[in-house]
Design a protein around this motif. Structure first.
Motif, PDB file in Angstrom:
ATOM      1  N   MET A  52       4.681  10.568 -24.687  1.00 45.67           N
ATOM      2  CA  MET A  52       4.490  11.672 -25.776  1.00 45.67           C
ATOM      3  C   MET A  52       3.157  11.777 -25.317  1.00 45.67           C
ATOM      4  O   MET A  52       2.282  11.427 -24.218  1.00 45.67           O
ATOM      5  CB  MET A  52       4.481  11.789 -27.201  1.00 45.67           C
ATOM      6  CG  MET A  52       5.545  11.846 -27.592  1.00 45.67           C
ATOM      7  SD  MET A  52       7.194  13.081 -28.412  1.00 45.67           S
ATOM      8  CE  MET A  52       6.241  14.320 -28.155  1.00 45.67           C
ATOM      9  N   GLY A  53       2.267  12.951 -25.358  1.00 45.68           N
ATOM     10  CA  GLY A  53       0.953  12.903 -24.458  1.00 45.68           C
ATOM     11  C   GLY A  53       0.520  13.549 -23.627  1.00 45.68           C
ATOM     12  O   GLY A  53       0.667  14.986 -23.535  1.00 45.68           O
ATOM     13  N   LEU A  54       0.193  12.925 -23.333  1.00 41.98           N
ATOM     14  CA  LEU A  54      -0.077  13.321 -21.447  1.00 41.98           C
ATOM     15  C   LEU A  54       1.343  13.925 -20.894  1.00 41.98           C
ATOM     16  O   LEU A  54       0.240  14.940 -20.001  1.00 41.98           O
ATOM     17  CB  LEU A  54      -0.886  11.957 -21.308  1.00 41.98           C
ATOM     18  CG  LEU A  54      -0.898  12.496 -19.821  1.00 41.98           C
ATOM     19  CD1 LEU A  54      -2.559  14.105 -19.291  1.00 41.98           C
ATOM     20  CD2 LEU A  54      -2.521  10.613 -18.766  1.00 41.98           C
ATOM     21  N   LEU A  55       1.486  13.570 -21.175  1.00 48.75           N
ATOM     22  CA  LEU A  55       3.404  13.702 -20.670  1.00 48.75           C
ATOM     23  C   LEU A  55       3.952  15.617 -20.409  1.00 48.75           C
ATOM     24  O   LEU A  55       4.212  16.079 -19.609  1.00 48.75           O
ATOM     25  CB  LEU A  55       4.748  12.584 -20.987  1.00 48.75           C
ATOM     26  CG  LEU A  55       5.454  13.410 -20.182  1.00 48.75           C
ATOM     27  CD1 LEU A  55       5.913  13.745 -18.117  1.00 48.75           C
ATOM     28  CD2 LEU A  55       6.700  12.349 -20.364  1.00 48.75           C
ATOM     29  N   GLU A  56       3.769  15.416 -21.562  1.00 47.91           N
ATOM     30  CA  GLU A  56       3.869  17.011 -22.514  1.00 47.91           C
ATOM     31  C   GLU A  56       3.137  17.909 -21.892  1.00 47.91           C
ATOM     32  O   GLU A  56       3.334  18.890 -21.822  1.00 47.91           O
ATOM     33  CB  GLU A  56       3.737  16.877 -24.138  1.00 47.91           C
ATOM     34  CG  GLU A  56       4.847  16.525 -24.886  1.00 47.91           C
ATOM     35  CD  GLU A  56       5.820  14.733 -24.405  1.00 47.91           C
ATOM     36  OE1 GLU A  56       6.414  14.614 -24.432  1.00 47.91           O
ATOM     37  OE2 GLU A  56       3.957  14.230 -24.092  1.00 47.91           O
ATOM     38  N   VAL A  57       1.520  17.479 -21.833  1.00 49.25           N
ATOM     39  CA  VAL A  57       0.252  18.319 -21.192  1.00 49.25           C
ATOM     40  C   VAL A  57       0.958  18.751 -19.939  1.00 49.25           C
ATOM     41  O   VAL A  57       0.420  19.506 -20.071  1.00 49.25           O
ATOM     42  CB  VAL A  57      -0.686  17.646 -21.830  1.00 49.25           C
ATOM     43  CG1 VAL A  57      -1.917  18.524 -21.297  1.00 49.25           C
ATOM     44  CG2 VAL A  57      -0.940  17.904 -23.675  1.00 49.25           C
ATOM     45  N   ARG A  58       0.863  17.250 -19.441  1.00 46.45           N
ATOM     46  CA  ARG A  58       1.004  17.530 -17.773  1.00 46.45           C
ATOM     47  C   ARG A  58       2.571  19.115 -17.684  1.00 46.45           C
ATOM     48  O   ARG A  58       2.242  19.874 -16.540  1.00 46.45           O
ATOM     49  CB  ARG A  58       1.558  16.388 -17.161  1.00 46.45           C
ATOM     50  CG  ARG A  58       0.585  15.561 -16.822  1.00 46.45           C
ATOM     51  CD  ARG A  58       0.426  13.966 -16.200  1.00 46.45           C
ATOM     52  NE  ARG A  58       0.906  14.109 -14.720  1.00 46.45           N
ATOM     53  CZ  ARG A  58       0.110  14.424 -13.794  1.00 46.45           C
ATOM     54  NH1 ARG A  58      -0.946  14.757 -14.382  1.00 46.45           N
ATOM     55  NH2 ARG A  58       0.413  15.337 -12.926  1.00 46.45           N
ATOM     56  N   ASN A  59       3.433  19.090 -18.689  1.00 53.69           N
ATOM     57  CA  ASN A  59       4.451  19.248 -18.398  1.00 53.69           C
ATOM     58  C   ASN A  59       4.149  20.949 -18.477  1.00 53.69           C
ATOM     59  O   ASN A  59       4.817  21.613 -18.077  1.00 53.69           O
ATOM     60  CB  ASN A  59       5.519  19.365 -19.097  1.00 53.69           C
ATOM     61  CG  ASN A  59       6.847  17.052 -18.885  1.00 53.69           C
ATOM     62  OD1 ASN A  59       6.517  18.082 -17.393  1.00 53.69           O
ATOM     63  ND2 ASN A  59       6.998  17.145 -19.767  1.00 53.69           N
ATOM     64  N   GLU A  60       3.493  20.687 -19.738  1.00 60.46           N
ATOM     65  CA  GLU A  60       3.438  22.735 -20.170  1.00 60.46           C
ATOM     66  C   GLU A  60       1.794  23.469 -18.882  1.00 60.46           C
ATOM     67  O   GLU A  60       1.721  24.577 -18.289  1.00 60.46           O
ATOM     68  CB  GLU A  60       2.163  22.417 -21.349  1.00 60.46           C
ATOM     69  CG  GLU A  60       1.502  23.899 -21.987  1.00 60.46           C
ATOM     70  CD  GLU A  60       0.875  23.479 -23.116  1.00 60.46           C
ATOM     71  OE1 GLU A  60       0.158  24.691 -23.257  1.00 60.46           O
ATOM     72  OE2 GLU A  60       1.597  23.111 -24.109  1.00 60.46           O
ATOM     73  N   PHE A  61       1.086  22.305 -18.254  1.00 56.90           N
ATOM     74  CA  PHE A  61       0.489  22.794 -17.187  1.00 56.90           C
ATOM     75  C   PHE A  61       1.028  23.202 -15.801  1.00 56.90           C
ATOM     76  O   PHE A  61       0.555  23.443 -15.017  1.00 56.90           O
ATOM     77  CB  PHE A  61      -1.253  21.510 -17.080  1.00 56.90           C
ATOM     78  CG  PHE A  61      -1.728  21.695 -18.275  1.00 56.90           C
ATOM     79  CD1 PHE A  61      -1.904  22.481 -19.477  1.00 56.90           C
ATOM     80  CD2 PHE A  61      -3.514  20.690 -18.569  1.00 56.90           C
ATOM     81  CE1 PHE A  61      -2.576  23.208 -20.283  1.00 56.90           C
ATOM     82  CE2 PHE A  61      -4.538  21.274 -19.722  1.00 56.90           C
ATOM     83  CZ  PHE A  61      -4.157  21.810 -20.023  1.00 56.90           C
ATOM     84  N   GLU A  62       1.831  21.991 -15.735  1.00 53.12           N
ATOM     85  CA  GLU A  62       2.444  22.645 -14.563  1.00 53.12           C
ATOM     86  C   GLU A  62       3.002  23.904 -14.525  1.00 53.12           C
ATOM     87  O   GLU A  62       3.172  24.849 -13.581  1.00 53.12           O
ATOM     88  CB  GLU A  62       3.660  21.524 -14.763  1.00 53.12           C
ATOM     89  CG  GLU A  62       4.309  21.169 -13.236  1.00 53.12           C
ATOM     90  CD  GLU A  62       3.999  21.024 -11.879  1.00 53.12           C
ATOM     91  OE1 GLU A  62       4.305  21.650 -10.915  1.00 53.12           O
ATOM     92  OE2 GLU A  62       2.650  19.819 -11.868  1.00 53.12           O
ATOM     93  N   LYS A  63       3.643  24.535 -15.929  1.00 52.95           N
ATOM     94  CA  LYS A  63       4.020  25.436 -15.711  1.00 52.95           C
ATOM     95  C   LYS A  63       3.474  26.286 -15.666  1.00 52.95           C
ATOM     96  O   LYS A  63       3.452  28.081 -15.205  1.00 52.95           O
ATOM     97  CB  LYS A  63       4.797  25.472 -17.084  1.00 52.95           C
ATOM     98  CG  LYS A  63       6.403  25.000 -17.459  1.00 52.95           C
ATOM     99  CD  LYS A  63       6.493  24.707 -18.784  1.00 52.95           C
ATOM    100  CE  LYS A  63       7.982  23.659 -19.251  1.00 52.95           C
ATOM    101  NZ  LYS A  63       7.620  23.533 -20.556  1.00 52.95           N
ATOM    102  N   ILE A  64       2.225  26.972 -15.918  1.00 55.50           N
ATOM    103  CA  ILE A  64       0.683  27.616 -15.828  1.00 55.50           C
ATOM    104  C   ILE A  64       0.478  27.375 -14.710  1.00 55.50           C
ATOM    105  O   ILE A  64      -0.648  27.765 -14.190  1.00 55.50           O
ATOM    106  CB  ILE A  64       0.666  27.477 -16.648  1.00 55.50           C
ATOM    107  CG1 ILE A  64      -0.569  26.354 -17.280  1.00 55.50           C
ATOM    108  CG2 ILE A  64       0.967  28.062 -18.092  1.00 55.50           C
ATOM    109  CD1 ILE A  64      -1.298  26.696 -18.479  1.00 55.50           C
ATOM    110  N   GLY A  65      -0.027  26.406 -13.774  1.00 55.77           N
ATOM    111  CA  GLY A  65      -0.124  26.392 -12.472  1.00 55.77           C
ATOM    112  C   GLY A  65      -1.566  25.364 -12.440  1.00 55.77           C
ATOM    113  O   GLY A  65      -2.311  25.649 -11.676  1.00 55.77           O
ATOM    114  N   ILE A  66      -2.008  24.369 -13.708  1.00 55.14           N
ATOM    115  CA  ILE A  66      -3.191  23.947 -14.107  1.00 55.14           C
ATOM    116  C   ILE A  66      -3.482  22.399 -13.903  1.00 55.14           C
ATOM    117  O   ILE A  66      -3.808  21.681 -14.130  1.00 55.14           O
ATOM    118  CB  ILE A  66      -3.934  24.917 -14.938  1.00 55.14           C
ATOM    119  CG1 ILE A  66      -3.642  24.261 -16.333  1.00 55.14           C
ATOM    120  CG2 ILE A  66      -4.381  26.005 -14.408  1.00 55.14           C
ATOM    121  CD1 ILE A  66      -4.072  24.575 -17.429  1.00 55.14           C
ATOM    122  N   VAL A  67      -1.896  21.555 -13.516  1.00 57.31           N
ATOM    123  CA  VAL A  67      -2.020  20.063 -13.379  1.00 57.31           C
ATOM    124  C   VAL A  67      -2.980  19.861 -12.614  1.00 57.31           C
ATOM    125  O   VAL A  67      -2.596  18.489 -13.519  1.00 57.31           O
ATOM    126  CB  VAL A  67      -0.485  20.330 -13.175  1.00 57.31           C
ATOM    127  CG1 VAL A  67      -0.291  20.232 -11.623  1.00 57.31           C
ATOM    128  CG2 VAL A  67       0.073  18.815 -13.858  1.00 57.31           C
TER     129      VAL A  67
END
Length: 155
Positions: free
Chosen positions: A1-16
């Motif tokens: 959890m944590g960074l992985l979930e944020v990375r997944n969310e930010f990947e979807k919106i193009g800011i990862v």
């Protein structure tokens, strides 16, 4: 959890690719400010507080703390921080990496007006070695904030 979930969310919106990964620990405002070479106030710290529904998040400037009377007037309840275990249970992030992104549950997010004096702030990204630089408009958008509040004071 944590960074992985944020990375997944930010990947979807193009800011990862904007996530900053640091070798230094950033679990406190002072550590994050030092690692990022910014003033502590520009660290957008996320506070986890109890609410009638369970939990709410307040994102505030790093040099601020909850003003109990303002909080009570705004939310009609006493300000009470969650324990580290409770915070993890609600957010999916460990203390030191809590942020309004990649949350385990749907939690209301409020931005404190103390952030408005900056053009760019740096919230964590789910762990104690990550951050992202965001404009206030981006923070509003990506945090899915509910509203602006005035519930803090200088430390």
């Amino acid at each position: 959890m944590g960074l992985l979930e944020v990375r997944n969310e930010f990947e979807k919106i193009g800011i990862v690719d904007q996530i900053i990964i640091l070798e230094e620990c950033t679990s406190t405002v002072e550590e994050a400010a030092h690692a990022l070479h910014i003033e502590p106030a520009r660290v957008a710290k996320t506070l986890t507080l109890k609410s009638k529904e369970g939990c709410l998040l307040i994102v505030t400037a790093g040099n601020r703390k909850i003003d109990n009377s303002k909080f009570k007037k705004t939310f009609k309840l006493k300000a009470k921080m969650l324990t580290p275990d409770e915070a993890y249970e609600y957010t999916g992030h460990m203390i030191g990496g809590i942020c309004p992104f990649g949350l385990k549950q749907s939690i209301p997010v409020y931005l404190d007006v103390s952030l408005k004096k900056f053009t760019k702030v740096y919230p964590a990204c789910g762990d104690a070695h990550s951050a992202i630089g965001l404009s206030i408009e981006e923070l509003e958008q990506y945090s899915h904030m509910k509203e602006w509040v005035d519930v803090t004071k200088d430390q």
